[in-house]
Design a protein around this motif. Structure first.
Motif, mmCIF file in Angstrom:
data_model
loop_
_atom_site.group_PDB
_atom_site.id
_atom_site.type_symbol
_atom_site.label_atom_id
_atom_site.label_comp_id
_atom_site.label_asym_id
_atom_site.label_seq_id
_atom_site.Cartn_x
_atom_site.Cartn_y
_atom_site.Cartn_z
ATOM 1 N N ASP A 224 37.779 14.830 45.136
ATOM 2 C CA ASP A 224 37.727 13.400 44.848
ATOM 3 C C ASP A 224 37.932 13.096 43.365
ATOM 4 N N CYS A 274 43.915 12.848 39.283
ATOM 5 C CA CYS A 274 43.513 11.805 38.331
ATOM 6 C C CYS A 274 44.377 10.559 38.469
ATOM 7 N N ALA A 275 44.543 10.098 39.684
ATOM 8 C CA ALA A 275 45.220 8.824 39.985
ATOM 9 C C ALA A 275 46.737 8.855 39.813
ATOM 10 N N ASP B 224 42.163 5.944 35.625
ATOM 11 C CA ASP B 224 42.295 7.359 35.962
ATOM 12 C C ASP B 224 41.133 7.870 36.810
ATOM 13 N N THR B 225 39.928 7.411 36.484
ATOM 14 C CA THR B 225 38.725 7.986 37.074
ATOM 15 C C THR B 225 37.689 6.897 37.372
ATOM 16 N N ARG B 226 36.718 7.280 38.211
ATOM 17 C CA ARG B 226 35.568 6.391 38.436
ATOM 18 C C ARG B 226 34.810 6.189 37.133
ATOM 19 N N GLU B 227 34.727 7.238 36.339
ATOM 20 C CA GLU B 227 34.017 7.128 35.065
ATOM 21 C C GLU B 227 34.638 6.055 34.184
ATOM 22 N N LEU B 230 33.113 2.847 35.172
ATOM 23 C CA LEU B 230 31.755 2.712 34.635
ATOM 24 C C LEU B 230 31.803 2.372 33.141
ATOM 25 N N PHE B 256 36.521 2.339 44.494
ATOM 26 C CA PHE B 256 35.455 2.146 43.510
ATOM 27 C C PHE B 256 35.886 0.990 42.615
ATOM 28 N N ASN B 272 39.416 2.328 41.176
ATOM 29 C CA ASN B 272 39.821 3.727 41.252
ATOM 30 C C ASN B 272 39.733 4.164 42.707
ATOM 31 N N CYS B 274 39.705 7.151 43.875
ATOM 32 C CA CYS B 274 39.010 8.423 44.109
ATOM 33 C C CYS B 274 39.802 9.336 45.049
#
Lengths: 323, 323, 323, 323
Positions: A224, A274-275, B224-227, B230, B256, B272, B274
């Motif tokens: 993921d 990474c997307a 790029d990421t869930r992070e 956030l 997300f 994102n 994921c």
């Protein structure tokens, strides 16, 4: 090209050979977090949690490691027959067979290098048994929360005596396209990344330094997140799994990666895109030169030498394989 | 179906209207991290760093907020003409025009609800100027490292007086497919998520509670990421950007998400996926019932009431819009 | 203050009561990823993988839920005796007892609200059995890779009839300091976060809306990363664990959080501090007003109403507890 | 030890020397995301966003690179005077001076190897100017959202002719403790990681291969997350910053790391502890042997050879420094 030829829908599954079937099974179930879904003869069928089909991996006991067969799902029944005609026109067909657990009639063939494939349309949609039912109805199976917990079989990277005829076959017979490749100073194309749709690669060919045919560089499972790849390194470290290289980011395709060896000796990549997706229908193949490759991976990590000495099955030392 | 009809390659760009052009520009450049790439009249062109085309967003000063036009790139020149024929057959064509910065001849049309689109084949491949050249040759532009640093325009979510005719149009005229939808107890389809290839949605329609036509629920940018999502919440918090809801995970599509309002009033999603992709060529549309929706988002967050009261442009209060 | 009084080294462990001992054990082992390390009578001892001591959690079957005892390790043997003297001077001592599995002589006492504590110096350093040995010698135990895989017991949040006397006791008797607190408009301090060293909180007191004494709001386990908290939400969703609220970021302490209920009814927080530490030896306590709190959590999520209706053990409805 | 001697509260700031002051400033501001906070003479003062004091880094133009001074904040005024007495007893005091921007009276001294330090109690609490005010009152400054956006100065790693006398000094004179160290086969302690409280290291000494004194291996900045370190690698790649090694995880201290060189030649680490803290007040120092070190970093990455050839300032080639 009159349109994007999207006739192979996606990579379906791979059949991996292992001389250590019990240990390999433990690795895929406990470390990677796959779920068993049937067995037959010397084979155990395993699935990643996001797979809508019966299985993502068929693990078969064998005297040697390597890949026996790669499954591709056609985009439609008509697409299947159109592709079979193209394969037969190239003399690479092996004929129809009755299928396998979860799979209907399949057409067997090989690529020019001799790797065996099966192309199919009919497939059994996975119905999770009690205890594996997901909370969300758009998900195939409950998230196992065990080990790395990989999401899907992502790609197969084949070793071939010569890359080019194989990449050409994937494109002309199956409708693939080459997104990136390595071109040596003498003009040899030594590796090609091919894809069928927006995912930027599905099947990869790399020149085999031993000159052998039909071997495997690695199969890859997608996670993921990048964090899952980092966590995988911790899991593998404490589980005693051999870590070959990573985590790091490839320059080619920009995939975040970790390479490990499963107990049967096959190289397994855990990867996260990474997307990244390739959207351009007229994407111009990116060619990486020897000078480009000398820079190493994206953030500067030197490519590990064993990438060019370890393939499965191992071949005799005289053939320059340290596998 | 004889094959996957992949005739629209991807969502190309959107033109957003703002009554606060300077503040909106600051938001997209400094907070989201887009890069300016030209201006014309009342419009500024902006791009995400992974876009191979000229721009991902056209920001136009206007008396009211909303979306003026959505750009779709065809999969080939032939696909463009085939789709134009389909659109004209439905009486929704507006005709050809000379294009725009970075875009060749485009065919203008509307969906049944009246949202304007442009479909095009010719496009200018982005050439980064000095200082924006990427280190890796498979990337369009250097990573800006500014603000949220979104990767791409991901999808557009339109409000429509009625969802169904629009989803039907996207599928029949443009080759889209509905991956997920909401079906009310009375049988009304109140929202549909349509896609063109492996990305699981590109264009979304949602019933407009005011009964108006041509409005926007939100446009979304992928990180790029869930992070990154956030981190975006922290960035927005300290930049004084209004956070509507999130970060959380949607039940539908499992995206997300974080929703904010840009200074012009338009809702912007940072999202994102994921690693989620839809691979099945015969994916059965997932229908979510009112009872399903009552459970809220994936991890239980109640859907924010303003999702059903805020759209752009705002309409008169009598029409029940709190925008 | 003549120096930082760091006489309590850290929170050691908590004893949790559960009316559903088997289900609770399954939750802590399979969902959170703790490791069993002994049993005695009605209790099972469990440890997080980064704990250098014998156990982080003692799970005890009981007619009702709640917390029975909280263990604190002194910074030295002398510190232990100095703290005992301070406790006895306040008339809150219960006396010495022989200890417990892995723990030497402990001094029992209560806070003013009646929550029981044990303070100890002698502790058994954990020696992992075969199969649980870590690869790195600076780690207590192999990373289990099971479920959420929490790293440590992070903090305990007690409900108390009145917060203030308890916070005052932690500071004056044990050397703690209040890093943050909630001050109501009438001057009441309704919650305090106290800590012993750089970690920004270890023991928290919150006013009990029922006026009861000795109850628990939650215990919290820290994960390695925020991503682990997000992944925990997926794990809990599919494991059928009740998710109360989150993931989100607290305004107070800026902790990234997820709250769930274990099968015995106790609230469990999964948290990640995102690198936050309090370094200032003269940190000025941050006070949050009712107006501050009305803004919700850091990114705007409204505080869930059940935060003020669910504590363990539940009390009678007349006492306004919906637990 | 009768208690944890926590007399040095924390590392406060470092003064770095650069022969490329403008380029170095650009690196710290644009790439790492520090904020300027004053200037004086040849120095610019810079701060990380989570620093409660005036500055985290003083950047000073100089003919050569290296570290001029390291600032430590005492735990109290009394602790300051007690430590001064201990330093003077060892003959390493340089005397009091009037302080610096944001800092009151400081006591100057050197470690046995000659690195200069300042110890102080009085400090100016940072008051953010308009535009840098944080949304949350428990945060020093708004999150800049620029570049890597590092959170704090995390540690300093000094090169010393001999590690041991310096580690001994930090412990005996300043109240530090050695959490981990490298012990060569001949018994030489070639590196020591010392800390003052729960953070597992603050000041590190490593044997200088040139036999020189007073040099720097690196200074390190902590990020919020591991993902920030990965993102930093992308930012540095496209900004043309030299990446020496990483991202990867150290075996020692298990820190997730990335090493780059700032334009002045000093090595900078971007690091994330991934929630690791040392809680045991009687933590037994972990010793790593040459055989341990031969295994490389945590996940197997070979230690980069330049770790043992590049320090600042560079010394003459005859002294075996490739700096």
């Amino acid at each position: 090209m009159t349109s994007l030829l999207h006739e192979v829908a996606h990579l379906g599954h791979a059949e991996l050979l292992t001389p250590e079937p019990e240990k390999s099974l433990g690795f895929f179930v406990d470390v990677l977090g796959l779920t068993e879904n049937g067995a037959s003869g010397d084979s155990v069928y395993l699935r990643t949690w996001d797979d809508y089909e019966h299985h993502s991996l068929k693990l078969t006991a064998s005297a040697a490691s390597g890949i026996r067969r790669t499954g591709l799902r056609a985009a439609s029944e008509e697409a299947l027959h159109r592709r079979v005609a193209q394969i037969e026109a190239r003399g690479l067909g092996l004929g129809w067979q009755d299928g396998d657990l979860g799979i209907g009639a399949t057409y067997l063939f090989t690529d020019p290098d001799g790797h065996e494939f099966e192309l199919y349309w009919e497939t059994e949609r996975y119905q999770p048994p009690q205890g594996l039912e997901p909370a969300l109805k758009n998900q195939a199976q409950a998230y196992p929360g065990r080990g790395v917990c990989v999401r899907r079989l992502d790609h197969v990277n084949f070793l071939a005596a010569r890359t080019e005829p194989n990449g050409e076959f994937i494109c002309s017979a199956l409708g693939g396209r080459v997104t990136e490749q390595i071109v040596l100073d003498d003009g040899t194309i030594s590796a090609q990344w091919t894809h069928f749709a927006q995912k930027s690669y599905d099947l990869v060919y790399t020149d085999d330094w031993t000159g052998s045919s039909g071997r495997l560089h690695h199969i890859a499972f997608a996670t993921d997140t990048r964090e899952d790849v980092l966590r995988a390194a911790d899991i593998c470290l404490d589980a005693g799994v051999f870590i070959e290289t990573g985590p790091h980011k490839h320059a080619i395709q920009q995939t975040f990666f970790l390479y490990v060896y499963e107990p049967g000796g096959n190289r397994i990549e855990l990867c996260n895109p990474c997307a990244r997706l390739v959207f351009a229908p007229d994407w111009a193949t990116i060619s990486w030169s020897q000078a480009d490759r000398a820079k190493g991976q994206a953030w500067g990590l030197a490519t590990i030498p064993s990438f060019h000495t370890h393939g499965t099955p191992p071949v005799s030392p005289g053939a320059r394989d340290a596998g």
